[in-house]
Design a protein around this motif. Structure first.
Motif, mmCIF file in Angstrom:
data_model
loop_
_atom_site.group_PDB
_atom_site.id
_atom_site.type_symbol
_atom_site.label_atom_id
_atom_site.label_comp_id
_atom_site.label_asym_id
_atom_site.label_seq_id
_atom_site.Cartn_x
_atom_site.Cartn_y
_atom_site.Cartn_z
ATOM 1 N N ALA A 72 0.288 2.239 4.018
ATOM 2 C CA ALA A 72 -0.839 1.778 3.220
ATOM 3 C C ALA A 72 -2.102 2.513 3.631
ATOM 4 N N VAL A 73 -3.078 2.497 2.744
ATOM 5 C CA VAL A 73 -4.355 3.173 2.974
ATOM 6 C C VAL A 73 -5.495 2.168 2.864
ATOM 7 N N ARG A 74 -6.444 2.303 3.775
ATOM 8 C CA ARG A 74 -7.721 1.599 3.637
ATOM 9 C C ARG A 74 -8.796 2.665 3.584
ATOM 10 N N THR A 75 -9.784 2.489 2.718
ATOM 11 C CA THR A 75 -10.754 3.562 2.533
ATOM 12 C C THR A 75 -11.619 3.787 3.772
ATOM 13 N N ARG A 76 -11.717 2.778 4.634
ATOM 14 C CA ARG A 76 -12.473 2.958 5.875
ATOM 15 C C ARG A 76 -11.740 2.275 7.019
ATOM 16 N N TRP A 77 -11.966 2.784 8.228
ATOM 17 C CA TRP A 77 -11.425 2.172 9.431
ATOM 18 C C TRP A 77 -11.936 0.743 9.545
ATOM 19 N N TYR A 78 -11.139 -0.121 10.116
ATOM 20 C CA TYR A 78 -11.487 -1.538 10.220
ATOM 21 C C TYR A 78 -11.520 -1.936 11.683
ATOM 22 N N ALA A 79 -12.601 -2.598 12.077
ATOM 23 C CA ALA A 79 -12.776 -2.955 13.484
ATOM 24 C C ALA A 79 -12.235 -4.339 13.819
ATOM 25 N N GLY A 80 -11.792 -5.084 12.800
ATOM 26 C CA GLY A 80 -11.300 -6.427 13.047
ATOM 27 C C GLY A 80 -9.787 -6.474 13.149
ATOM 28 N N THR A 81 -9.209 -7.614 12.869
ATOM 29 C CA THR A 81 -7.764 -7.814 12.919
ATOM 30 C C THR A 81 -7.134 -7.296 11.633
ATOM 31 N N TRP A 82 -6.205 -6.374 11.765
ATOM 32 C CA TRP A 82 -5.598 -5.762 10.591
ATOM 33 C C TRP A 82 -4.587 -6.715 9.951
ATOM 34 N N SER A 83 -4.645 -6.761 8.621
ATOM 35 C CA SER A 83 -3.711 -7.574 7.859
ATOM 36 C C SER A 83 -3.494 -6.907 6.509
ATOM 37 N N ALA A 84 -2.453 -7.338 5.817
ATOM 38 C CA ALA A 84 -2.125 -6.727 4.531
ATOM 39 C C ALA A 84 -3.269 -6.872 3.530
ATOM 40 N N GLU A 85 -4.049 -7.932 3.668
ATOM 41 C CA GLU A 85 -5.083 -8.226 2.680
ATOM 42 C C GLU A 85 -6.217 -7.221 2.683
ATOM 43 N N ILE A 86 -6.400 -6.493 3.767
ATOM 44 C CA ILE A 86 -7.542 -5.581 3.849
ATOM 45 C C ILE A 86 -7.203 -4.188 3.335
ATOM 46 N N MET A 87 -5.945 -3.934 3.016
ATOM 47 C CA MET A 87 -5.540 -2.591 2.605
ATOM 48 C C MET A 87 -5.808 -2.370 1.125
ATOM 49 N N ASP A 88 -6.078 -1.106 0.748
ATOM 50 C CA ASP A 88 -6.466 -0.789 -0.626
ATOM 51 C C ASP A 88 -5.328 -0.214 -1.475
ATOM 52 N N TYR A 89 -4.450 0.544 -0.850
ATOM 53 C CA TYR A 89 -3.342 1.165 -1.587
ATOM 54 C C TYR A 89 -2.053 1.000 -0.792
ATOM 55 N N TRP A 90 -0.962 0.860 -1.521
ATOM 56 C CA TRP A 90 0.351 0.677 -0.903
ATOM 57 C C TRP A 90 1.359 1.637 -1.490
ATOM 58 N N GLY A 91 2.319 2.004 -0.657
ATOM 59 C CA GLY A 91 3.447 2.782 -1.132
ATOM 60 C C GLY A 91 4.683 1.908 -1.225
ATOM 61 N N GLU A 92 5.751 2.493 -1.739
ATOM 62 C CA GLU A 92 7.032 1.819 -1.752
ATOM 63 C C GLU A 92 7.546 1.731 -0.322
ATOM 64 N N GLY A 93 8.310 0.736 -0.015
ATOM 65 C CA GLY A 93 8.805 0.572 1.331
ATOM 66 C C GLY A 93 10.078 1.353 1.592
ATOM 67 N N THR A 94 10.406 1.448 2.876
ATOM 68 C CA THR A 94 11.667 2.055 3.289
ATOM 69 C C THR A 94 12.347 1.091 4.260
ATOM 70 N N GLN A 95 13.638 0.854 4.036
ATOM 71 C CA GLN A 95 14.362 -0.153 4.813
ATOM 72 C C GLN A 95 14.778 0.398 6.169
ATOM 73 N N VAL A 96 14.511 -0.375 7.200
ATOM 74 C CA VAL A 96 14.993 -0.066 8.545
ATOM 75 C C VAL A 96 15.856 -1.234 8.990
ATOM 76 N N THR A 97 17.101 -0.952 9.328
ATOM 77 C CA THR A 97 18.025 -1.984 9.792
ATOM 78 C C THR A 97 18.551 -1.590 11.161
ATOM 79 N N VAL A 98 18.359 -2.491 12.117
ATOM 80 C CA VAL A 98 18.815 -2.252 13.485
ATOM 81 C C VAL A 98 19.917 -3.261 13.775
ATOM 82 N N SER A 99 21.129 -2.752 13.907
ATOM 83 C CA SER A 99 22.279 -3.641 14.074
ATOM 84 C C SER A 99 23.403 -2.907 14.770
ATOM 85 N N SER A 100 24.126 -3.643 15.603
ATOM 86 C CA SER A 100 25.291 -3.064 16.260
ATOM 87 C C SER A 100 26.549 -3.357 15.449
#
Length: 124
Positions: A96-124
């Motif tokens: 994700a992209v935010r137009t400016r650096w953020y000095a507080g606690t990062w959360s999804a709500e502060i982001m401006d643009y998102w990409g599609e996700g990629t799945q990561v699965t960790v399993s034995s």
């Protein structure tokens, strides 16, 4: 701004993966790039962030020492190197992209643009 994440897959505990996020469109040196992840039934959580200009980074406590965010400015790409993967790291990872650096606690709500996700699965 368009974002395309890649590099996910199925790995065993202790393995490593490197995710990539290709960035295109109108970008700025003031932008901040971040990685988030979302496991089934859980909220999207912050993983790491990097300032496009200067390269300052921030990592969540849960991944500190195992994950490293980096960038290749010439290729407009951000990376997330994940070492010593654990089953609890299993999630869909998003960049994700935010137009400016953020000095507080990062959360999804502060982001401006998102990409599609990629799945990561960790399993034995």
């Amino acid at each position: 701004v368009q974002l395309q994440a890649s590099g996910g897959g199925l790995v065993q505990p202790g393995d490593s993966l490197r995710l990539s996020c290709a960035v295109s469109g109108r970008t700025s040196s003031s932008n901040a790039m971040a990685w988030f992840r979302q496991a089934p039934g859980k909220e999207r959580e912050f993983v790491a962030a990097i300032k496009w200009s200067g390269g300052s980074t921030l990592h969540a406590d849960s991944v500190k020492g195992r994950f490293t965010v980096s960038k290749d400015t010439a290729k407009n790409t951000v990376f997330l190197r994940m070492n010593s993967l654990k089953p609890e790291d299993t999630a869909v990872y998003y960049c994700a992209v935010r137009t400016r650096w953020y000095a507080g606690t990062w959360s999804a709500e502060i982001m401006d643009y998102w990409g599609e996700g990629t799945q990561v699965t960790v399993s034995s």
